[in-house]
Motif scaffolding. Structure first.
Motif, mmCIF file in Angstrom:
data_model
loop_
_atom_site.group_PDB
_atom_site.id
_atom_site.type_symbol
_atom_site.label_atom_id
_atom_site.label_comp_id
_atom_site.label_asym_id
_atom_site.label_seq_id
_atom_site.Cartn_x
_atom_site.Cartn_y
_atom_site.Cartn_z
ATOM 1 N N SER A 208 0.830 -1.206 0.000
ATOM 2 C CA SER A 208 0.000 0.000 0.000
ATOM 3 C C SER A 208 0.865 1.258 0.000
ATOM 4 C CB SER A 208 -0.931 0.007 1.219
ATOM 5 O OG SER A 208 -1.821 -1.077 1.187
ATOM 6 N N ASN A 271 0.485 -6.154 -6.261
ATOM 7 C CA ASN A 271 -0.527 -6.991 -5.624
ATOM 8 C C ASN A 271 -0.167 -8.463 -5.735
ATOM 9 O OD1 ASN A 271 -2.189 -4.903 -4.759
ATOM 10 N ND2 ASN A 271 -3.299 -4.801 -6.688
ATOM 11 N N SER A 274 2.541 -9.113 -3.345
ATOM 12 C CA SER A 274 2.000 -9.127 -1.984
ATOM 13 C C SER A 274 1.333 -10.461 -1.678
ATOM 14 C CB SER A 274 0.987 -7.988 -1.801
ATOM 15 O OG SER A 274 0.376 -8.043 -0.553
ATOM 16 N N ASP A 275 0.559 -10.987 -2.642
ATOM 17 C CA ASP A 275 -0.107 -12.274 -2.436
ATOM 18 C C ASP A 275 0.902 -13.399 -2.278
ATOM 19 O OD1 ASP A 275 -2.505 -10.992 -2.641
ATOM 20 O OD2 ASP A 275 -2.806 -11.466 -4.757
#
Length: 286
Positions: A208, A271, A274-275
């Motif tokens: 983020s 993203n 991040s996953d």
């Protein structure tokens, strides 16, 4: 039951209608206008479909602008992460009363106008500014930082650093302390606890923060104009020039579409990262 559901739907529509109208007027309609101008050309008041606006972006001079913009944005984002993560970690591990004070010190500069915050660095980094006055007073040579890439990057880091600290701090404060205690009980030292537990679990905040810093950094034009002195151009300056000076809304819209694609691709990659990191962290904890 159906009557209650219809009543709830009507009530929800009434509550959300101001937001829907606002989003339509200031997000959806401008976006459609940008797409329309990007894929059209104007000839005596008539518009026709064309891809020439995007073909023009293939010129080497624009590649240099894109490269410089993305390079400065990435370097600023990395610096914000290197500074912001330790700062967020220190704030999160402080006592409750000290947390409030430290967090307030991070937020207070954001209360000042963005232009004033940026313009203040001109007085600090200028040839006769505060920094050179101090350096010459202690017998050191003056530094010419203003109107360089370093000054622009410094302005980006200063203005966008809170956007890195706050998301990471929020994740760290909400982290389950039992997981950290369990890792210590199983014999992990402080370094292992951080690398195997804390950092993987804080990745949503890191992602983020990176997103919130990279997006305004790659599209900024005020910082590069004030601290770069207009000696070089970034994507944001190029878009501003096309809309405000040249008056070529079609080419300016095409550049905006290109920048949106770059930002969306970077967000998708972050993203995914991040996953993957979250799964890896969960596996390590198991």
């Amino acid at each position: 039951m159906n009557k209650m559901s219809k009543t709830d739907n009507k009530l929800g529509l009434k509550i959300t209608s101001p937001y829907i109208i606002w989003s339509g007027l200031f997000i959806v309609i401008p976006l459609f206008l940008i797409i329309f101008f990007a894929f059209t050309k104007s000839d005596n008041g008539t518009y026709s479909f064309t891809l020439n606006n995007f073909k023009e972006l293939m010129q080497p001079m624009y590649f240099r602008i894109f490269y410089r913009s993305i390079k400065l944005a990435l370097m600023s984002t990395i610096l914000c992460l290197l500074i912001g993560y330790p700062a967020a970690y220190i704030i999160a591990k402080s006592k409750a009363r000290r947390q409030s004070v430290l967090l307030m010190l991070v937020i207070i500069p954001m209360w000042m106008n963005f232009l004033l915050r940026t313009y203040a660095w001109s007085a600090i980094l200028g040839r006769n500014g505060v920094l050179n006055t101090i350096l010459t007073a202690i017998g050191l040579p003056a530094m010419n930082i203003l109107y360089t890439d370093s000054a622009v990057m410094l302005g980006m880091v200063y203005n966008f650093l809170p956007f890195m600290i706050i998301p990471i701090y929020t994740i760290l404060t909400k982290m389950d302390q039992d997981l950290i205690n369990a890792a210590k009980d199983l014999g992990a030292n402080s370094t292992q606890v951080f690398t195997k537990v804390i950092f993987p679990l804080s990745m949503p905040g890191v992602v983020s923060g990176i997103t919130m810093v990279f997006m305004p950094a790659v599209s900024t034009f005020v910082i590069s104009k004030l601290l770069g002195g207009g000696q070089f151009m970034l994507i944001g300056n190029l878009i501003e020039q096309q809309f405000m000076s040249v008056g070529d809304w079609h080419f300016g819209s095409a550049i905006s579409i290109f920048m949106m694609i770059v930002i969306l691709i970077s967000m998708a990659l972050m993203n995914k990262f991040s996953d993957d990191s979250g799964k890896e962290g969960g596996g390590l904890l198991l």
